[in-house]
Design an enzyme around this catalytic site. Structure first.
Site, PDB file in Angstrom:
ATOM      1  N   HIS A  56       0.852  -0.876   0.316  1.00 52.92           N
ATOM      2  CA  HIS A  56      -0.500   0.208   0.205  1.00 52.92           C
ATOM      3  C   HIS A  56       0.676   1.142  -0.112  1.00 52.92           C
ATOM      4  O   HIS A  56       2.013   1.117  -0.155  1.00 52.92           O
ATOM      5  CB  HIS A  56      -1.008   0.212   1.145  1.00 52.92           C
ATOM      6  CG  HIS A  56      -0.482  -0.284   2.847  1.00 52.92           C
ATOM      7  ND1 HIS A  56       0.497  -0.601   3.491  1.00 52.92           N
ATOM      8  CD2 HIS A  56      -0.967   1.118   3.323  1.00 52.92           C
ATOM      9  CE1 HIS A  56       0.608  -0.170   4.386  1.00 52.92           C
ATOM     10  NE2 HIS A  56      -0.053   0.948   4.262  1.00 52.92           N
ATOM     11  N   HIS A  58       1.260   3.560   2.318  1.00 54.75           N
ATOM     12  CA  HIS A  58       1.417   4.776   3.329  1.00 54.75           C
ATOM     13  C   HIS A  58       3.631   4.651   3.310  1.00 54.75           C
ATOM     14  O   HIS A  58       4.586   3.659   2.596  1.00 54.75           O
ATOM     15  CB  HIS A  58       1.373   4.724   4.509  1.00 54.75           C
ATOM     16  CG  HIS A  58       0.056   4.464   4.816  1.00 54.75           C
ATOM     17  ND1 HIS A  58      -0.529   3.454   5.755  1.00 54.75           N
ATOM     18  CD2 HIS A  58      -0.988   5.044   3.862  1.00 54.75           C
ATOM     19  CE1 HIS A  58      -1.848   4.822   5.398  1.00 54.75           C
ATOM     20  NE2 HIS A  58      -1.960   5.603   4.538  1.00 54.75           N
ATOM     21  N   ASP A  60       5.751   4.612   5.493  1.00 50.64           N
ATOM     22  CA  ASP A  60       6.141   4.010   6.157  1.00 50.64           C
ATOM     23  C   ASP A  60       6.813   2.556   5.228  1.00 50.64           C
ATOM     24  O   ASP A  60       6.938   1.435   5.724  1.00 50.64           O
ATOM     25  CB  ASP A  60       6.426   3.266   7.225  1.00 50.64           C
ATOM     26  CG  ASP A  60       4.791   2.672   7.169  1.00 50.64           C
ATOM     27  OD1 ASP A  60       3.533   3.581   7.343  1.00 50.64           O
ATOM     28  OD2 ASP A  60       4.463   1.829   8.180  1.00 50.64           O
ATOM     29  N   HIS A  61       6.065   2.484   4.284  1.00 53.16           N
ATOM     30  CA  HIS A  61       5.827   0.424   2.896  1.00 53.16           C
ATOM     31  C   HIS A  61       6.766   0.936   2.009  1.00 53.16           C
ATOM     32  O   HIS A  61       6.872   0.448   1.013  1.00 53.16           O
ATOM     33  CB  HIS A  61       4.471   0.439   2.914  1.00 53.16           C
ATOM     34  CG  HIS A  61       4.101  -0.033   4.098  1.00 53.16           C
ATOM     35  ND1 HIS A  61       4.002  -1.506   4.769  1.00 53.16           N
ATOM     36  CD2 HIS A  61       3.395   0.775   4.744  1.00 53.16           C
ATOM     37  CE1 HIS A  61       3.620  -1.188   6.097  1.00 53.16           C
ATOM     38  NE2 HIS A  61       3.980   0.007   6.090  1.00 53.16           N
ATOM     39  N   HIS A 114      -7.601  -0.625   5.321  1.00 54.08           N
ATOM     40  CA  HIS A 114      -6.753   0.350   6.416  1.00 54.08           C
ATOM     41  C   HIS A 114      -5.906   1.714   5.174  1.00 54.08           C
ATOM     42  O   HIS A 114      -5.916   2.398   5.607  1.00 54.08           O
ATOM     43  CB  HIS A 114      -5.450  -0.251   5.985  1.00 54.08           C
ATOM     44  CG  HIS A 114      -4.146   0.593   6.697  1.00 54.08           C
ATOM     45  ND1 HIS A 114      -4.140   0.814   8.089  1.00 54.08           N
ATOM     46  CD2 HIS A 114      -3.035   0.621   6.370  1.00 54.08           C
ATOM     47  CE1 HIS A 114      -2.441   1.381   8.021  1.00 54.08           C
ATOM     48  NE2 HIS A 114      -1.893   1.162   6.933  1.00 54.08           N
ATOM     49  N   ASP A 133      -0.215  -3.759   5.951  1.00 53.19           N
ATOM     50  CA  ASP A 133      -0.733  -3.402   7.137  1.00 53.19           C
ATOM     51  C   ASP A 133      -2.438  -3.518   7.398  1.00 53.19           C
ATOM     52  O   ASP A 133      -3.742  -3.298   7.861  1.00 53.19           O
ATOM     53  CB  ASP A 133      -1.074  -1.994   6.871  1.00 53.19           C
ATOM     54  CG  ASP A 133       0.347  -1.291   7.454  1.00 53.19           C
ATOM     55  OD1 ASP A 133       0.654  -1.917   7.639  1.00 53.19           O
ATOM     56  OD2 ASP A 133       0.646  -0.206   8.158  1.00 53.19           O
ATOM     57  N   HIS A 171       4.046  -4.906  10.412  1.00 57.53           N
ATOM     58  CA  HIS A 171       4.259  -4.213  11.968  1.00 57.53           C
ATOM     59  C   HIS A 171       4.646  -4.923  12.607  1.00 57.53           C
ATOM     60  O   HIS A 171       4.047  -5.777  12.670  1.00 57.53           O
ATOM     61  CB  HIS A 171       3.673  -3.032  11.651  1.00 57.53           C
ATOM     62  CG  HIS A 171       3.555  -2.002  11.355  1.00 57.53           C
ATOM     63  ND1 HIS A 171       4.607  -0.789  11.428  1.00 57.53           N
ATOM     64  CD2 HIS A 171       3.069  -1.337   9.885  1.00 57.53           C
ATOM     65  CE1 HIS A 171       4.149   0.547  10.722  1.00 57.53           C
ATOM     66  NE2 HIS A 171       3.097  -0.150   9.362  1.00 57.53           N
TER      67      HIS A 171
HETATM   68 FE    FE Z   1       2.553   0.731   8.433  1.00 57.50          FE
HETATM   69 ZN    ZN Z   2       0.174   1.384   6.594  1.00 58.29          ZN
END
Ligand code: FE
Ligand code: ZN
Length: 255
Positions: A56, A58, A60-61, A114, A133, A171
């Site tokens: 996805h 985001h 942090d990915h 999400h 996530d 995570h």
């Molecule tokens: Fe994340």
């Molecule tokens: Zn995420």
């Protein structure tokens, strides 16, 4: 049976990326939270990098994508429907399509909730699913973009996979999820058993991944919305599973 080697790569404060290598030597990384730990894990093994498979959009990915592409000339795959929000994609994917890593085949599952257009990668032969996530160990992602009904439908697809399927999530949120799960189902013996294992793993600095679909069905409250014990704990006996899920998710948001 096609073999698939999986390496867990801790990134940032609590993210996981996963290196995948099939029998032919093709290598992919699922998500790219940052560059350095992924490069280190590849170099340690003398591996190149052929693919980045994104779950996805985001940051942090995806934050490591540009650097990894520059360094390895690897290709990037992700959800076609989210192409505008993802880094430039060489391969666009959607629900029901398959993507190959050498001889290994992954089926793409839409697990929106999400984010909308969040995807998971399922290897039926190797019995492994990479959930980003969506599904976590004892938890699930916050519902930021989709609806609770959408997230419940997504988690229900994962719940129908072979219970032996290993689950590799985005995570390390397990101990926080464990605290909530214990609060809602204090009498769940399987949860107590798993909780003790996870506390020991974290105390020793080990990741809690992978879990399995079967373990999650037994202990993850967000997969248990049909269970009378969970419904009763939430004061929703006999309610629709999607509504039970939504109440559990809202309580976790405020927990
Ligand atoms: Fe994340
Ligand atoms: Zn995420």
């Amino acid at each position: 049976m096609a073999s698939l080697e999986i390496v867990t790569v801790p990134c940032r404060s609590d993210n996981y990326a996963y290196l995948l290598r099939d029998a032919s030597g093709a290598v992919a990384v699922v998500d790219a939270p940052e560059t350095a730990p992924i490069v280190a894990a590849l170099e340690e093994r003398g591996w190149g990098l052929d693919w980045i498979w994104l779950t996805h959009h985001h940051a942090d990915h995806v934050a490591g994508v540009a650097d990894l592409v520059a360094r390895y000339g690897c290709k990037v795959a992700g959800a076609r429907a989210d192409a505008e929000r993802l880094p430039k994609l060489d391969r666009m994917l959607g629900e029901g399509e398959t993507v190959a890593l050498g001889e290994a085949q992954a089926a793409v599952i839409d697990v929106s909730g999400h984010t909308v257009n969040h995807i998971a990668y399922h290897f039926p032969e190797a019995k492994a699913v990479f959930t980003g996530d969506s599904l976590f160990v004892l938890g699930c992602g916050r519902v930021f973009e989709g609806t609770h009904a959408m997230m419940w439908a997504s988690l229900s697809k994962l719940a129908r996979l072979d219970p032996a399927t290993t689950v590799w999530c985005g995570h390390e949120y397990t101990l926080g999820n464990l605290a909530f799960a214990r609060a809602v189902e204090p009498g769940n013996a399987k949860l107590a058993e798993q909780g003790a294992e996870y506390e020991q793993a974290r105390a020793e600095g080990r990741p809690t991944v992978p879990t399995t679909i079967g373990r999650e069905l037994a202990a993850n409250p967000f997969l248990r919305a049909k269970e009378p014990s969970l419904q009763a704990a939430l004061g929703l006996s006999g309610a629709d599973a999607a509504a039970v899920f939504a109440e559990a998710r809202r309580r976790k948001d405020a927990f």
